[in-house]
Design a protein around this motif. Structure first.
Motif, PDB file in Angstrom:
ATOM      1  N   THR A  85      44.434 -55.450   1.967  1.00 35.62           N
ATOM      2  CA  THR A  85      45.131 -54.846   0.829  1.00 35.62           C
ATOM      3  C   THR A  85      44.697 -53.405   0.598  1.00 35.62           C
ATOM      4  O   THR A  85      45.528 -52.513   0.417  1.00 35.62           O
ATOM      5  N   SER A  89      46.916 -49.922   0.488  1.00 40.24           N
ATOM      6  CA  SER A  89      46.938 -49.119  -0.727  1.00 40.24           C
ATOM      7  C   SER A  89      46.428 -47.701  -0.481  1.00 40.24           C
ATOM      8  O   SER A  89      47.034 -46.716  -0.920  1.00 40.24           O
ATOM      9  N   GLU A 114      53.867 -57.806  -3.006  1.00 41.22           N
ATOM     10  CA  GLU A 114      53.333 -58.909  -3.820  1.00 41.22           C
ATOM     11  C   GLU A 114      52.024 -58.536  -4.488  1.00 41.22           C
ATOM     12  O   GLU A 114      51.777 -58.885  -5.654  1.00 41.22           O
ATOM     13  N   HIS A 115      51.158 -57.814  -3.788  1.00 41.44           N
ATOM     14  CA  HIS A 115      49.863 -57.450  -4.351  1.00 41.44           C
ATOM     15  C   HIS A 115      50.031 -56.241  -5.267  1.00 41.44           C
ATOM     16  O   HIS A 115      50.594 -55.222  -4.889  1.00 41.44           O
ATOM     17  N   ASP A 116      49.514 -56.344  -6.483  1.00 45.66           N
ATOM     18  CA  ASP A 116      49.702 -55.300  -7.488  1.00 45.66           C
ATOM     19  C   ASP A 116      49.187 -53.934  -7.034  1.00 45.66           C
ATOM     20  O   ASP A 116      49.829 -52.909  -7.287  1.00 45.66           O
ATOM     21  N   GLU A 117      48.017 -53.898  -6.381  1.00 42.06           N
ATOM     22  CA  GLU A 117      47.446 -52.608  -5.990  1.00 42.06           C
ATOM     23  C   GLU A 117      48.321 -51.901  -4.962  1.00 42.06           C
ATOM     24  O   GLU A 117      48.453 -50.665  -4.991  1.00 42.06           O
TER      25      GLU A 117
END
Length: 218
Positions: A85, A89, A114-117
């Motif tokens: 991730t 990012s 899907e991953h907020d970061e």
């Protein structure tokens, strides 16, 4: 002063980039950027994926920005497919700092990650890399994420939408009429932020949530 091995990266510098002390890693990243040696690209990108310190990560990005975009951009685009991730990012963050609009298709594909970061980094990068004239389309795409996540996620999205300026206005107007109270509140707080960047987002969001929950006379 580091000496550069023209057959590969400076071994001492690479070792220092992974040192136990954050100050050591920060100095190593600064040295890497100062040298501007393309052989250091891979160690810098590898470190971006695992570096825990914000300031060191920012210096790693600066060091990568000092290298020729023709070699860093393709490598960073490849990093967007990483299983890590933070790697995705940080690659998005670095691409936004380089500012090469050829990265736009890959960045726009991660707006709904899907991953907020990853999504937050994609929103920030998108406002920098969007093609001129496509701001309204981007605002409409990002607005589908209104109401998502916690305070920090919502603030990131609001800042990104606010950065699109007037192009976001009709999109936010429509969202403020949403039957979903969370979307309405987030859209209202975003519009307040867009009109007044110095306004307190937390207070705007709290106020909007109260109004949408109880009516304007509350």
């Amino acid at each position: 002063m580091h000496t550069t091995n023209h057959d590969g990266p400076d071994a001492r510098l690479v070792t220092a980039l992974a040192g136990a002390d954050a100050a050591t890693r920060l100095r190593a990243a600064l040295s890497a950027g100062t040298l501007g040696d393309p052989h250091l690209m891979e160690p810098l990108i590898a470190r971006c994926a695992v570096e825990p310190d914000f300031f060191v990560r920012d210096m790693l990005t600066w060091a990568l920005c000092r290298l020729p975009a023709e070699i860093t951009v393709p490598r960073l685009l490849a990093e967007l497919g990483s299983d890590t991730t933070q790697a995705r990012s940080q690659a998005l963050h670095t691409l936004s700092k380089i500012g090469d609009r050829s990265a736009w298709p890959a960045v726009s594909a991660l707006l709904h990650a899907e991953h907020d970061e990853v999504a937050r980094s994609a929103w920030r990068a998108a406002t920098v890399l969007v093609s001129p004239g496509a701001e309204g389309k981007l605002a409409a795409d990002m607005a589908t994420e209104l109401g998502r996540g916690d305070y920090q996620v919502q603030l990131s999205l609001s800042r990104a939408l606010a950065a699109l300026g007037a192009a976001a206005t009709p999109i936010l107007d429509a969202a403020m009429a949403s039957p979903d109270p969370h979307i309405r509140a987030h859209a209202q707080a975003t519009e307040r932020l867009r009109r007044n960047p110095e306004s307190g987002f937390a207070l705007s969001l709290e106020f909007a949530e109260r109004v949408t929950a109880t009516g304007p006379d509350a």
